[in-house]
Design a protein around this motif. Structure first.
Motif, PDB file in Angstrom:
ATOM      1  N   TRP A 180     -61.327 -61.587  10.995  1.00 36.40           N
ATOM      2  CA  TRP A 180     -61.746 -62.281   9.860  1.00 36.40           C
ATOM      3  C   TRP A 180     -61.955 -61.328   8.608  1.00 36.40           C
ATOM      4  O   TRP A 180     -61.624 -61.998   7.426  1.00 36.40           O
ATOM      5  CB  TRP A 180     -62.732 -63.030  10.043  1.00 36.40           C
ATOM      6  N   LYS A 181     -62.619 -60.384   8.682  1.00 37.31           N
ATOM      7  CA  LYS A 181     -62.745 -59.473   7.551  1.00 37.31           C
ATOM      8  C   LYS A 181     -61.728 -58.528   6.858  1.00 37.31           C
ATOM      9  O   LYS A 181     -61.724 -58.094   5.787  1.00 37.31           O
ATOM     10  CB  LYS A 181     -64.100 -58.704   7.833  1.00 37.31           C
ATOM     11  N   ASP A 182     -60.887 -58.450   7.882  1.00 40.11           N
ATOM     12  CA  ASP A 182     -59.721 -57.468   7.622  1.00 40.11           C
ATOM     13  C   ASP A 182     -58.721 -58.048   6.587  1.00 40.11           C
ATOM     14  O   ASP A 182     -58.429 -58.998   6.900  1.00 40.11           O
ATOM     15  CB  ASP A 182     -58.872 -57.264   8.876  1.00 40.11           C
ATOM     16  N   GLU A 183     -58.475 -57.267   5.665  1.00 41.04           N
ATOM     17  CA  GLU A 183     -57.716 -57.758   4.617  1.00 41.04           C
ATOM     18  C   GLU A 183     -56.342 -57.042   4.370  1.00 41.04           C
ATOM     19  O   GLU A 183     -55.838 -57.190   3.404  1.00 41.04           O
ATOM     20  CB  GLU A 183     -58.470 -57.635   3.024  1.00 41.04           C
ATOM     21  N   ASP A 184     -56.154 -55.968   5.376  1.00 44.15           N
ATOM     22  CA  ASP A 184     -54.874 -55.376   4.936  1.00 44.15           C
ATOM     23  C   ASP A 184     -53.403 -56.103   5.393  1.00 44.15           C
ATOM     24  O   ASP A 184     -52.594 -55.863   4.814  1.00 44.15           O
ATOM     25  CB  ASP A 184     -54.906 -54.149   6.291  1.00 44.15           C
ATOM     26  N   GLY A 185     -53.570 -57.106   6.194  1.00 43.26           N
ATOM     27  CA  GLY A 185     -52.337 -57.773   6.321  1.00 43.26           C
ATOM     28  C   GLY A 185     -52.010 -58.541   5.012  1.00 43.26           C
ATOM     29  O   GLY A 185     -50.927 -58.868   4.976  1.00 43.26           O
ATOM     30  N   SER A 186     -52.877 -58.991   4.293  1.00 47.34           N
ATOM     31  CA  SER A 186     -52.659 -59.994   3.053  1.00 47.34           C
ATOM     32  C   SER A 186     -51.852 -59.302   1.968  1.00 47.34           C
ATOM     33  O   SER A 186     -50.801 -60.001   1.541  1.00 47.34           O
ATOM     34  CB  SER A 186     -54.102 -60.464   2.569  1.00 47.34           C
ATOM     35  N   ILE A 187     -51.812 -57.828   1.917  1.00 47.15           N
ATOM     36  CA  ILE A 187     -51.114 -57.084   0.966  1.00 47.15           C
ATOM     37  C   ILE A 187     -49.741 -56.929   1.599  1.00 47.15           C
ATOM     38  O   ILE A 187     -48.878 -57.114   0.819  1.00 47.15           O
ATOM     39  CB  ILE A 187     -51.775 -55.797   0.986  1.00 47.15           C
ATOM     40  N   THR A 188     -49.476 -56.748   2.739  1.00 46.05           N
ATOM     41  CA  THR A 188     -48.124 -56.930   3.587  1.00 46.05           C
ATOM     42  C   THR A 188     -47.322 -58.308   3.210  1.00 46.05           C
ATOM     43  O   THR A 188     -46.441 -58.270   2.815  1.00 46.05           O
ATOM     44  CB  THR A 188     -48.190 -56.610   4.959  1.00 46.05           C
ATOM     45  N   LEU A 189     -48.165 -59.506   3.327  1.00 41.22           N
ATOM     46  CA  LEU A 189     -47.787 -61.052   3.346  1.00 41.22           C
ATOM     47  C   LEU A 189     -47.365 -60.900   1.755  1.00 41.22           C
ATOM     48  O   LEU A 189     -46.368 -61.400   1.449  1.00 41.22           O
ATOM     49  CB  LEU A 189     -48.792 -61.774   3.590  1.00 41.22           C
ATOM     50  N   ASP A 190     -48.239 -60.565   1.142  1.00 35.33           N
ATOM     51  CA  ASP A 190     -47.827 -60.673  -0.696  1.00 35.33           C
ATOM     52  C   ASP A 190     -46.318 -59.950  -0.913  1.00 35.33           C
ATOM     53  O   ASP A 190     -45.610 -60.337  -1.723  1.00 35.33           O
ATOM     54  CB  ASP A 190     -49.000 -59.988  -1.551  1.00 35.33           C
ATOM     55  N   TRP A 191     -46.491 -58.705  -0.287  1.00 39.53           N
ATOM     56  CA  TRP A 191     -45.164 -57.899  -0.586  1.00 39.53           C
ATOM     57  C   TRP A 191     -43.977 -58.775   0.064  1.00 39.53           C
ATOM     58  O   TRP A 191     -42.775 -58.716  -0.527  1.00 39.53           O
ATOM     59  CB  TRP A 191     -45.251 -56.651   0.068  1.00 39.53           C
ATOM     60  N   MET A 192     -43.939 -59.250   1.240  1.00 45.05           N
ATOM     61  CA  MET A 192     -43.094 -59.931   1.915  1.00 45.05           C
ATOM     62  C   MET A 192     -42.607 -61.101   1.117  1.00 45.05           C
ATOM     63  O   MET A 192     -41.503 -61.332   0.880  1.00 45.05           O
ATOM     64  CB  MET A 192     -43.347 -60.356   3.313  1.00 45.05           C
ATOM     65  N   ILE A 193     -43.541 -61.881   0.565  1.00 45.68           N
ATOM     66  CA  ILE A 193     -43.326 -63.017  -0.355  1.00 45.68           C
ATOM     67  C   ILE A 193     -42.524 -62.587  -1.544  1.00 45.68           C
ATOM     68  O   ILE A 193     -41.496 -63.187  -2.138  1.00 45.68           O
ATOM     69  CB  ILE A 193     -44.573 -63.880  -0.583  1.00 45.68           C
ATOM     70  N   LEU A 194     -43.075 -61.301  -2.306  1.00 54.87           N
ATOM     71  CA  LEU A 194     -42.636 -61.163  -3.579  1.00 54.87           C
ATOM     72  C   LEU A 194     -41.036 -60.532  -3.317  1.00 54.87           C
ATOM     73  O   LEU A 194     -40.162 -60.775  -4.045  1.00 54.87           O
ATOM     74  CB  LEU A 194     -43.203 -59.902  -4.121  1.00 54.87           C
ATOM     75  N   THR A 195     -40.715 -59.691  -2.149  1.00 54.72           N
ATOM     76  CA  THR A 195     -39.385 -59.113  -1.984  1.00 54.72           C
ATOM     77  C   THR A 195     -38.639 -60.631  -1.428  1.00 54.72           C
ATOM     78  O   THR A 195     -37.206 -60.333  -2.016  1.00 54.72           O
ATOM     79  CB  THR A 195     -39.426 -58.444  -0.552  1.00 54.72           C
TER      80      THR A 195
END
Length: 42
Positions: free
Chosen positions: A9-24
């Motif tokens: 729940w506290k891990d935020e590493d995946g959200s950055i990956t998701l942001d890059w996927m949406i941007l791409t």
């Protein structure tokens, strides 16, 4: 199990990956729309 859920729940590493996927994906769609418009006119 409770420790795993709290850590997950506290891990935020995946959200950055998701942001890059949406941007791409947005850039790919924008590029496709531009190419379709320009390619059709030429």
């Amino acid at each position: 199990m409770e420790r795993f859920v709290k850590t997950f729940w506290k891990d935020e590493d995946g959200s950055i990956t998701l942001d890059w996927m949406i941007l791409t994906a947005g850039l790919v769609l924008l590029g496709s729309a531009v190419m379709a418009t320009v390619g059709y006119g030429t």
